[in-house]
Design an enzyme around this catalytic site. Structure first.
Site, PDB file in Angstrom:
ATOM      1  N   HIS A 327       0.811  -0.839   0.036  1.00 62.17           N
ATOM      2  CA  HIS A 327      -0.013  -0.158   0.301  1.00 62.17           C
ATOM      3  C   HIS A 327       0.960   1.136   0.034  1.00 62.17           C
ATOM      4  CE1 HIS A 327      -4.097  -1.611   0.466  1.00 62.17           C
ATOM      5  NE2 HIS A 327      -3.982  -2.196   1.211  1.00 62.17           N
ATOM      6  N   LYS A 515      -9.693  13.587   4.271  1.00 61.91           N
ATOM      7  CA  LYS A 515      -8.675  11.938   4.147  1.00 61.91           C
ATOM      8  C   LYS A 515      -7.011  11.840   5.229  1.00 61.91           C
ATOM      9  CE  LYS A 515      -6.936  12.773   0.181  1.00 61.91           C
ATOM     10  NZ  LYS A 515      -7.401  12.183  -0.822  1.00 61.91           N
ATOM     11  N   ARG A 516      -6.529  10.980   5.597  1.00 56.92           N
ATOM     12  CA  ARG A 516      -5.641  11.348   6.952  1.00 56.92           C
ATOM     13  C   ARG A 516      -4.358  12.008   6.488  1.00 56.92           C
ATOM     14  NH1 ARG A 516      -1.191   8.647   6.695  1.00 56.92           N
ATOM     15  NH2 ARG A 516      -1.537   7.127   4.881  1.00 56.92           N
ATOM     16  N   LYS A 521       0.053  14.315   1.880  1.00 54.47           N
ATOM     17  CA  LYS A 521      -0.838  13.942   1.299  1.00 54.47           C
ATOM     18  C   LYS A 521      -1.487  16.268   0.739  1.00 54.47           C
ATOM     19  CE  LYS A 521      -2.980   9.985   2.999  1.00 54.47           C
ATOM     20  NZ  LYS A 521      -3.544   9.221   1.996  1.00 54.47           N
ATOM     21  N   THR A 623      -8.927   6.035  -2.165  1.00 54.46           N
ATOM     22  CA  THR A 623     -10.335   5.568  -2.521  1.00 54.46           C
ATOM     23  C   THR A 623     -11.474   6.702  -2.207  1.00 54.46           C
ATOM     24  OG1 THR A 623     -10.859   4.731   0.069  1.00 54.46           O
ATOM     25  CG2 THR A 623      -9.926   3.377  -2.214  1.00 54.46           C
ATOM     26  N   LYS A 627     -15.006   7.697  -3.819  1.00 54.72           N
ATOM     27  CA  LYS A 627     -15.996   7.674  -3.125  1.00 54.72           C
ATOM     28  C   LYS A 627     -16.911   9.205  -3.930  1.00 54.72           C
ATOM     29  CE  LYS A 627     -14.357   5.490   0.402  1.00 54.72           C
ATOM     30  NZ  LYS A 627     -13.736   5.711   1.734  1.00 54.72           N
TER      31      LYS A 627
END
Length: 780
Positions: A327, A515-516, A521, A623, A627
């Site tokens: 991952h 998101k985390r 990110k 992901t 969504k």
């Protein structure tokens, strides 16, 4: 479902005055009723799974969220139950207050939950194994702009969707400690099928709960020591591992659920088939990232020590049984355990890992592999055990989770392994379940889709959405689509007001990044862009700006100081823009508290713009991007992870792509000078300088100054501007302003882009992903 029988069983579990029942009482009564009524279906599925070849999914996280509504949707009884509730004078909506099962921290755990949903729906014998954390991740609050953590006691009112199975308890042994692993089973109901999967979560309990003799000696804490130390193992997800004790607890957790799960798998196999010689024919195990890789030496230990197998035979079986999903491409996230720690806690496991490592080296020499390559892939090197290397050696298949991610694994991160075993490598682009992420969270859009497709077949075949492209220029269809989007935005504004006390208008553009919280990110880049826009509005360089809400949802790991500083910075930027009369009605910045699955369900349905802005080559897949796409948001993002495939499916003209690509960064990075970028652009300099010039305050912690230094001079293991925020900033702001301008100038044309994204989301169903795993990896 027999509605009369359901009503009788349900009401029989409630107080006589049903209208006085609390939401928790309603939830427990409903859960107990459903579990009883569908128990035979579940038991039949268990037996069927065990009778043939099956798959087990081992994961440190299963972010299942709130089960009640999703279960009702998958069972096809949501509307019937809703009607029963109304007839009784109560509301199914009252169950909105029920806690999420927050047994995960982001995409990895949510993916695992989606996979179980899809396998159940497809009729596949896949069951999950993980840990039943008492407090889940943590409950987040924002106090003075800072993240604060508290326990997330998600079971304090009961857990009707889990069944305790004491008869399957396993003893897990560490050096100097033995604990009980007690399983709790959760059903995973398939949609439009009788198949029910099982998620078995292990709870750690002491062998001896209380020492009465020691208590009588008035040594009260010592009397309960074993209970405390045992329960610590399943108390929280990802305990802080800054210290050696923290690392030891995390390793205990990983071994705990791996040992218990393998013991359970072997017991069940022997009960059905008698012996273990055919184990690899009937069971395949997916290792979700490196967390469960300790399962490899544990299976060998059980086969050698308990069954009398030779080491070579046991290793050969392990290679056939296990598969490994990677991952991450980042070395710091590929787990490596100090040999001394493993030897101290699990001496027998450590001795087996040495044997595996030595066998690998012997195999490489026997195959004529150059010594320098063998040295690179050794499992034990530099005093540490490299779990990803062990997974690659002792697995049948190795897969990435998006096309670009898998290619990066082949080209760089796992290049040596790919050169040795190219046939083991596959790509399995991640997916999401449309049952939760469209049918449940966006019922009005789901209803429109069902009407246009003349049926709800899309719930089990998301590729059907492609048929809706023909409506992309239908004004009536798009007008209704926009109305449903505005309705969802209104619902979200009410929810945010109730949760956060912040008043938003649904007329705003909703630009959402959920998101985390992690540096790669690039939530910090998003915050910088908002400040850039603020300065542009103030100096007149940005005109006619359409009022926009920039909404963030994220949790930082409790010990991740830099990520927590970014949360504070986002909230400080929000303070700056909201306190200025010139911008308070144009720019809204909202950082929602305690972002979880239930919050996400509302955010994805309301989003106009989906922020997917990780540095190219760092996000394995994502992901959340899927969504948001499925619910009709355009992607504002880099060419990274599954963004690439989203653009391939929906068209780059219907999304907003910016920034350097992977191949460009390979050329840029060796010569990259963040100081030069900083000096060469006055707006970048002004925005980044806000970290130190008094524009915002970190409360005297020095965290903003540390962020500034990391960007310009590097810090700890970081190179300067390690994630290329400064390099991508201008391109990003231009793309963001273009998206906002397009929405403002032609809402119908923007709605067409949103519609086409939704229509082309079919590839990103986890049903497709799991069907591919089943056929090409698990051979079910």
């Amino acid at each position: 479902m027999d509605k009369r029988v359901f009503t009788e069983k349900f009401t029989g579990r409630l107080p006589k005055d049903i209208k006085s029942a609390t939401p928790q009482q309603l939830h427990n009564a409903l859960g107990d009723t459903i579990m009883e009524m569908y128990s035979e279906r579940w038991n039949n599925s268990r037996q069927k799974h065990l009778s043939g070849r099956r798959a087990a999914y081992l994961s440190m996280e299963f972010l299942v969220g709130r089960a009640v509504y999703d279960n009702l949707v998958c069972l096809g009884i949501y509307h019937e139950v809703d009607e029963v509730f109304r007839q009784l004078g109560v509301s199914l909506a009252d169950l909105e207050v029920i806690e999420d099962a927050a047994l995960g921290n982001g995409g990895l755990g949510r993916l695992a939950a989606c996979f179980l949903d899809s396998a159940a729906t497809l009729g596949l014998p896949l069951d999950g194994y993980g840990i039943r954390y008492k407090y889940g991740l943590f409950r987040q609050s924002i106090v003075d702009g800072f993240q604060k953590e508290d326990i997330d006691d998600w079971t304090r009112y009961g857990d009707p969707w889990s069944k305790r199975c004491d008869e399957d308890t396993v003893l897990v042994e560490y050096n100097g400690q033995t604990v009980k692993a007690v399983p709790y089973d959760m059903p995973v109901f398939g949609c439009k099928t009788d198949n029910v999967g099982t998620l078995r979560l292990w709870q750690a309990e002491p062998v001896k709960e209380f020492d009465f003799d020691i208590f009588n000696q008035q040594n009260y804490l010592e009397a309960s020591k074993e209970k405390i130390f045992a329960e610590d193992i399943s108390r929280v997800l990802y305990p802080n591992d800054d210290t050696n004790e923290g690392k030891k607890l995390r390793l205990k957790q990983q071994y705990f659920f791996s040992c218990a799960s393998l013991t359970d798998i072997i017991r069940k196999h022997k009960a059905v088939f008698g012996g273990l010689d055919d184990l690899a024919e009937h069971i395949t195990i997916q290792l979700n990232d490196t967390h469960p890789v300790i399962s490899i030496p544990e299976l060998i230990r059980q086969l050698v020590d308990n069954e009398g197998w030779s080491f070579d035979k046991a290793l050969d079986t392990a290679k056939k049984v296990f598969n490994y999903t990677n991952h991450t491409v980042m070395q710091e996230a590929l787990e490596k355990w100090d040999c001394s720690l493993v030897d101290e806690l699990l001496p027998r496991i450590y001795s087996i890992i040495i044997q595996i490592s030595e066998t690998l080296i012997a195999d490489m020499y026997a195959s004529g592999v150059p010594k320098e390559k063998t040295d690179r892939i050794r499992i034990i090197k530099d005093g540490r055990i490299h779990m990803a290397d062990m997974a690659c050696y002792a697995s049948s298949h190795i897969n990435g989770v998006a096309e670009i991610h898998t290619q990066i694994l082949k080209d760089t991160v796992l290049a040596d392994w790919f050169s040795l075993y190219p046939e083991r490598f596959r790509n399995e682009t991640n997916g999401i379940t449309q049952r939760r992420w469209l049918a449940l969270c966006n019922p009005r859009l789901a209803e429109q889709i069902t009407e246009l497709l003349e049926g709800d077949g899309w719930m089990t075949d998301l590729s059907r959405l492609k048929e809706l492209e023909k409506y992309a220029d239908d004004k009536e269809v798009l007008s209704r689509f926009v109305r449903e989007k505005n309705y969802n935005k209104t619902l979200l504004t009410h929810y945010i007001y109730n949760k956060e006390g912040i008043d938003l208008s649904p007329d705003l553009i909703f630009d959402i990044q959920i998101k985390r919280l992690h540096e790669y990110k690039r939530q910090l880049l998003n915050a910088f862009s908002i400040l850039w826009i603020y300065y542009g509005i103030k100096d007149g360089s940005i005109k006619n700006f359409r009022p926009t809400a920039f909404i963030f949802g994220a949790k930082s790991a409790p010990g991740y100081r830099r990520a927590k500083a970014i949360i504070k910075y986002i909230n400080e930027v929000g303070r700056v823009v909201s306190s200025d009369p010139d911008t308070r009605d144009l720019i809204k910045v909202v950082f929602v508290q305690n972002y979880n699955v239930s919050y996400a369900e509302k955010l994805v349905a309301a989003a106009d713009i989906s922020e997917q802005i990780s540095t190219a080559g760092t996000e394995a897949s994502g992901t959340g991007n899927m969504k948001l796409m499925l619910n009709g948001a355009v992607t504002l993002g880099t060419y990274d992870g599954a963004n690439i495939e989203i653009v391939q499916e929906a068209g780059e003209e219907n999304n907003y792509i910016f920034g350097a690509r992977v191949e460009e960064l390979k050329e840029i990075v060796p010569e990259y000078d963040s100081r030069s970028v900083f000096a060469g652009n006055s707006m970048i300099r002004r925005v980044v300088s806000s970290l130190i010039d008094g524009t915002v305050s970190d409360g005297g912690s020095g965290d903003f100054r540390e962020l500034y230094t990391a960007l310009l001079d590097g810090a700890s293991w970081h190179e300067p501007d390690h994630y290329y925020l400064l390099g991508d900033m201008r391109s990003y702001v231009e793309a963001k302003l273009k998206a906002i301008s397009d929405y403002s100038n032609d809402r119908a044309a923007f709605a067409r882009k949103q519609w086409l994204n939704m229509c082309n989301a079919g590839k990103f169903s986890s049903d497709r992903t799991i069907a591919d795993y089943a056929e090409n990896i698990w051979k079910l």
